[in-house]
Write an enzyme that holds these catalytic residues in place. Structure first.
Site, PDB file in Angstrom:
ATOM      1  N   HIS A 191       0.752   5.226   6.350  1.00  0.00           N
ATOM      2  CA  HIS A 191       0.730   5.827   5.120  1.00  0.00           C
ATOM      3  C   HIS A 191       0.800   7.104   5.233  1.00  0.00           C
ATOM      4  CE1 HIS A 191      -1.473   2.074   4.876  1.00  0.00           C
ATOM      5  NE2 HIS A 191      -1.035   2.000   3.966  1.00  0.00           N
ATOM      6  N   ASP A 222      -4.140   6.134  11.442  1.00  0.00           N
ATOM      7  CA  ASP A 222      -3.082   5.439  10.479  1.00  0.00           C
ATOM      8  C   ASP A 222      -1.666   6.390  10.481  1.00  0.00           C
ATOM      9  OD1 ASP A 222      -1.638   4.727   8.352  1.00  0.00           O
ATOM     10  OD2 ASP A 222      -3.061   5.085   6.761  1.00  0.00           O
ATOM     11  N   SER A 259       0.836  -1.292  -0.009  1.00  0.00           N
ATOM     12  CA  SER A 259       0.171   0.178   0.124  1.00  0.00           C
ATOM     13  C   SER A 259       1.011   1.326   0.112  1.00  0.00           C
ATOM     14  CB  SER A 259      -0.938   0.024   1.149  1.00  0.00           C
ATOM     15  OG  SER A 259      -0.275   0.110   2.355  1.00  0.00           O
TER      16      SER A 259
END
Ligand SMILES: *[C@@H]1O[C@H](CO)[C@@H](O)[C@H](O)[C@H]1NC(C)=O
Ligand SMILES: *[C@@H]1O[C@H](CO)[C@@H](O)[C@H](O)[C@H]1NC(C)=O
Length: 453
Positions: free
Chosen positions: A433, A430, A185
């Protein structure tokens, strides 16, 4: 199975060579906050409930993960970056524009990895609404992130200049070419960042998508006959992904089996950006030559922990060697993005899991052991193929610049309006990312200099 499994020489060597303290440090890194990391990487949007993670463990984990590295001796041990090959320039850059700084063959290439973040008043090239390809979890603006300071920093390398991203120059290079992002990702995050940067000048059309969560996608900038694609391959080599619903909590990683979903497509790809790392930190069983040669986070299997570093090294090294074997005579660029650090600190379910709102200064935050090892593996694997021929390998060495950006992650803004349930509601964060726009756009500024080099 009650017997000891054989360990390959490489994995065993890697395991045994770890000093005890470092071993403990990465075990903590790997086992504790990784329950959360793992969840984010594996399926960030599917399940609304937060991962199960024991609170005391999370508190213990933070200091070890964020311990400062007192001495960074890594630079001295590393081989110098490969010289810019003359042939690569001809092969890849016939439409290269004048505003792309080309490093002359006499001067050494710039080391973009070493520098500092400095304030930058200029607005980003895109925002949360101007680009249609931002994955929901990274669209911090659309999700209501109130502060905007994280958008106004630029990376200034110590000894040279990193030009601002030029969509025109990148599109000129990309004309009649196909650039692919391959990996997990983070590869997708970087690929989407590039698409948004380029979309500020030219509209991409999504021409292909396939797989759960659109893991395989391709866009064409028709004005330029330029193609960008994203291939899901979270470990580069073949993997049988874990399936928790079926009771399989380990990835089965086949170190001797290439992931042909992207590898077989390389013939039609002019440049590939490989980006993997975090998936090696989640539970895995490593296979080689029909045997299990190691595993990570595998106490439940009654097997000896070997750590993931050896498996990561083998996957990267063998993948690059195979690309060189198949495509050594092709004019192609294979860039490998180095490890992009996470910034969890404190409680995972509080707003402040990555609460900082400013970059670290360089002397404030050294690389941790895991980050150093993951970075070094990529730099060494790339250096092993330096100057081999028309096929050019390069490292996108972003680990240090990314390490200094705790402010650039979505945090709670991975979801829309995270505090709708009140200020004390539990929220998922998160801190892996990157918000878009955000620091990951800098990865592509370096990519532009790399493709044009
Ligand atoms: C775990 O492995 C050891 C040594 O290989 C063996 O003696 C023991 O019985 C195993 N335990 C289980 C639960 O399989
Ligand atoms: C368009 O780009 C592709 C690469 O993506 C290339 O193979 C093809 O030859 C290009 N078409 C033209 C007309 O140049």
């Amino acid at each position: 199975m009650g017997t000891n499994f054989p360990q390959s020489h490489h994995l065993q060597t890697t395991h045994l060579s770890l000093p005890r303290k470092q071993f403990l440090s990465y075990v903590l890194y790997a086992l504790l906050p990784l329950a959360l990391l793992h969840y984010l990487l594996f399926n960030p949007l599917a399940a609304p409930k937060p991962p199960l993670l024991a609170q005391p463990q999370a508190r213990e984990a933070a200091p070890s993960q964020h311990r400062h590295a007192p001495v960074n001796a890594l630079e001295e041990q590393l081989p110098p970056p490969p010289p810019a090959p003359g042939r690569g320039g001809e092969a890849l850059g016939e439409t290269q524009g004048g505003d792309v700084s080309a490093s002359g063959s006499a001067s050494p290439p710039c080391d973009y990895s070493d520098g500092e973040w400095v304030p930058d008043a200029r607005p980003p090239l895109y925002d949360g609404t101007s680009c249609g390809t931002i994955k929901d979890g990274q669209n911090c603006m659309a999700h209501g992130r109130p502060d905007t300071g994280y958008l106004h920093w630029r990376w200034r390398p110590r000894r040279c200049d990193l030009p601002a991203f030029s969509p025109e120059a990148f599109l000129r290079w990309l004309r009649n070419r196909h650039l692919a992002f391959v990996g997990d990702s983070m590869a997708r995050n970087q690929g989407e960042s590039l698409l948004c940067l380029l979309a500020s000048r030219s509209r991409p059309d999504l021409v292909y998508r396939d797989g759960e969560e659109n893991r395989f996608r391709r866009w064409v900038f028709r004005e330029h006959n330029a193609t960008v694609s994203i291939f899901w391959s979270p470990l580069l080599v073949r993997v049988a992904e874990k399936a928790e619903h079926a009771g399989v909590r380990h990835n089965n990683v086949f170190l001797d089996s290439f992931d042909e979903r992207w590898m077989s497509r390389l013939g039609g790809i002019d440049a590939a950006v490989l980006s993997v790392g975090h998936w090696f930190l989640i539970p895995g069983v490593y296979h080689d030559g029909g045997r299990v040669v190691g595993c990570h986070d595998c106490a439940d299997l009654n097997r000896t922990e070997t750590a993931f570093f050896g498996a990561f090294k083998e996957a990267v090294r063998r993948t690059l060697a195979e690309v060189a074997r198949r495509h050594g005579a092709d004019s192609k660029l294979v860039a490998v993005t180095t490890f992009s650090p996470a910034h969890f600190e404190g409680d995972w379910d509080k707003a402040g899991a990555c609460p900082r709102r400013h970059p670290y200064r360089e002397d404030e935050k050294g690389l941790g052991y895991t980050e150093k090892e993951m970075r070094r593996t990529v730099l060494e694997a790339v250096a092993a193929h330096a100057g081999a021929g028309p096929l050019r390998f390069a490292a996108l060495d972003v680990t240090r610049l990314a390490n200094l950006r705790p402010d650039g992650h979505p945090g709670p803004y991975m979801r829309s309006d995270p505090f709708a349930g009140g200020p004390d509601a539990r929220v998922q964060n998160d801190c892996v990312h990157w918000c878009m726009p955000g620091p990951i756009d800098t990865f592509n500024e370096i990519l532009l200099q790399t493709v044009a080099g």
